[in-house]
Design a protein around this motif. Structure first.
Motif, mmCIF file in Angstrom:
data_model
loop_
_atom_site.group_PDB
_atom_site.id
_atom_site.type_symbol
_atom_site.label_atom_id
_atom_site.label_comp_id
_atom_site.label_asym_id
_atom_site.label_seq_id
_atom_site.Cartn_x
_atom_site.Cartn_y
_atom_site.Cartn_z
ATOM 1 N N ARG A 170 0.959 4.080 -2.910
ATOM 2 C CA ARG A 170 0.721 5.491 -2.619
ATOM 3 C C ARG A 170 1.861 6.357 -3.168
ATOM 4 N N THR A 178 0.835 -1.211 0.000
ATOM 5 C CA THR A 178 0.000 0.000 0.000
ATOM 6 C C THR A 178 0.866 1.256 0.000
ATOM 7 N N TRP A 195 1.176 10.214 -3.901
ATOM 8 C CA TRP A 195 0.664 10.578 -2.573
ATOM 9 C C TRP A 195 1.766 10.606 -1.517
ATOM 10 N N ALA A 197 3.283 6.872 3.287
ATOM 11 C CA ALA A 197 2.228 6.855 4.302
ATOM 12 C C ALA A 197 2.738 7.330 5.640
#
Length: 520
Positions: free
Chosen positions: A511, A507, A516, A519
């Motif tokens: 991202r 994940t 993005w 995390a």
């Protein structure tokens, strides 16, 4: 929903439009000219990884089939052969290393493909005269009206109106010597098609000549000529026939196309301005020796298309569009560095460079070590995005990574993923785009939610004995996940932890790969 706008209906612009159509994105292509002028070879050498890109829009095999595959290049100094390079015709790729297909033919094939794609609207005779953008989109004014889109891909060539309207400089250098390019049809008697490069032949003393095969018995000849060269006077006085006869001898020939160029080494300071992404010659101009112009332009379009599509859909983060400049700007710098070195060898700019060239070529007649210093063009290859903000890069990657032209790159994050055949019978690169590809090798990872399922779909499982060869080429150990971006570049290599799930690591890599950030 509003379309993406594309300035320029050349190979870069039309490839970008067709790639966006794979994502379900409509485009409006604005072209200054009234119709296609299919003349001359212009860019002719298509590299195999670019054929893979074209195959994603249904054209790679066609471009290869109508072109001429060459696997040998010979270099001469005066009358002596001093260098020979060869390529295997078939390796792990579906295509040969290089195919000579004239740009005019590539454009006609793209036109045919575009005519079958309802999501692409090409508007001829629409010269771009104004560009304005806001937080929601781009408004382009043309000589025939105004059109609105979410983004603008500027692929309108070396004299790009878009670039000028954005106020971007196009800094660099122009080489004084001219080059005469002639497409001729003749039977030269070669056993197989091959490229020939002549340094300082007696029939063009102090300069060079390049000979390239084309389809239909046509050959492209590039002569370096003096600054005061006059093509009209050369034709009228019989000088042009004398030049061609020095290459073809007393064989019959037909002149197809003639042009005289000066070569430039230039680039924009930024390839992204808001919602406008510049691609191809609009963003960077470089000499053709090494075939890095058109090939890098199509790679620009490939990089831009999936990022624009994700940004439009709201799945791209704030770093995604900016990564276009980071990645393709670095690629442009590398291509300009390499082609700049080539031009300084081909067209020395001072006494020291001239002396170096003569010394290298003279020594190369008898000294194999000197031949490695001959630079007639380092051939096009994909760039690597090791330091991209989208790449999850292991900390020791930089230490071992080779950056010399022509050296095989290891399959680390940032590198174009090598090809290979899967147990299903399909080739790995056939799976590239419009989604990410997740290859799992004896690892049970599956998408965790709708966001990951939309990005990746079903993972490609390499758990069969027939997949071992591909896993070896990818240097995958068991319990690994390999994430591949829609443009075929590796985004991340992830090892399943000894304790705990692998999902959060995948994940985080997804991202990052979609702009993005981390995390954490």
């Amino acid at each position: 929903m509003e379309p993406v706008l594309i300035a320029g209906a050349g190979p870069v612009g039309l490839t970008g439009a067709l790639l966006l159509a794979r994502h379900g994105v409509p485009t409006v292509v604005l072209e200054r000219t009234e119709a296609r002028a299919a003349e001359g070879s212009r860019s002719i050498c298509v590299q195999r990884d670019v054929l893979d890109i074209l195959e994603r829009v249904g054209l790679g095999a066609q471009v290869a089939d109508v072109g001429v595959t060459w696997t040998r290049g010979r270099t001469y100094y005066r009358e002596e052969q001093v260098l020979e390079i060869t390529f295997p015709e078939v390796g792990d790729s579906a295509f040969p290393p290089f195919v000579n297909t004239p740009q005019s033919i590539v454009e006609l094939l793209l036109d045919q493909r575009v005519s079958q794609e309802p999501l692409v609207d090409v508007r001829w005779g629409h010269e771009v005269t104004g560009v304005e953008q806001d937080d929601d989109g781009v408004t382009v004014t043309t000589t025939r009206g105004t059109v609105r889109g979410t983004h603008l891909l500027a692929a309108d060539g070396a004299r790009s109106a878009t670039r000028q309207l954005l106020g971007l400089p196009f800094d660099g250098v122009t080489f004084v010597d001219k080059f005469l390019i002639a497409d001729i049809r003749a039977e030269l008697g070669f056993a197989v098609p091959e490229r020939r490069f002549f340094f300082d032949p007696v029939w063009n003393p102090g300069r060079q000549v390049l000979l390239h095969p084309q389809p239909g018995g046509v050959w492209r000849i590039d002569w370096q000529v003096p600054d005061d060269f006059d093509l009209a006077a050369e034709r009228a006085g019989g000088g042009l026939d004398k030049r061609i006869r020095a290459v073809v001898g007393d064989r019959d020939y037909e002149t197809i196309w003639l042009s005289v160029y000066r070569f430039h080494q230039r680039r924009v300071p930024r390839m992204r301005v808001g919602r406008v992404l510049l691609a191809g010659d609009a963003a960077h101009a470089m000499s053709p020796f090494g075939a890095r112009g058109l090939n890098s332009g199509i790679a620009d379009a490939d990089n831009a298309a999936w990022k624009i599509a994700l940004d439009r859909a709201g799945r791209g983060g704030p770093e995604l569009l900016e990564s276009y400049d980071a990645e393709r700007g670095a690629a442009a710098e590398e291509n300009l560095r390499i082609t700049g070195d080539t031009m300084r060898f081909l067209v020395p700019q001072n006494d020291a460079e001239r002396a170096h060239r003569v010394d290298v070529l003279s020594c190369a007649v008898d000294d194999p070590d000197a031949r490695t210093e001959i630079d007639s063009g380092k051939l096009a290859e994909p760039f690597w995005y090791l330091d991209s903000p989208l790449t999850t890069t292991p900390p020791d990657t930089y230490v071992r990574f080779p950056t010399e032209p022509g050296v095989a790159r290891p399959p680390v994050p940032g590198v174009l993923c090598p090809d290979g055949r899967l147990d299903s019978g399909r080739r790995l690169r056939e799976l590239a785009g419009p989604r990410f590809v997740a290859l799992t090798y004896w690892c049970r990872w599956r998408p965790a939610d709708d966001w990951e399922r939309e990005l990746v779909g079903r993972p490609v499982v390499l758990d069969h004995e027939e997949d071992d060869q591909l896993a070896k080429a990818l240097r995958l150990s068991p319990r690994r996940v390999l994430l591949v971006r829609p443009d075929g570049h590796i985004a991340a290599r992830i090892a399943e932890p000894e304790s705990g799930p692998v999902g959060p690591l995948v994940t985080e890599a997804l991202r990052r790969a979609t702009g993005w950030g981390s995390a954490g």
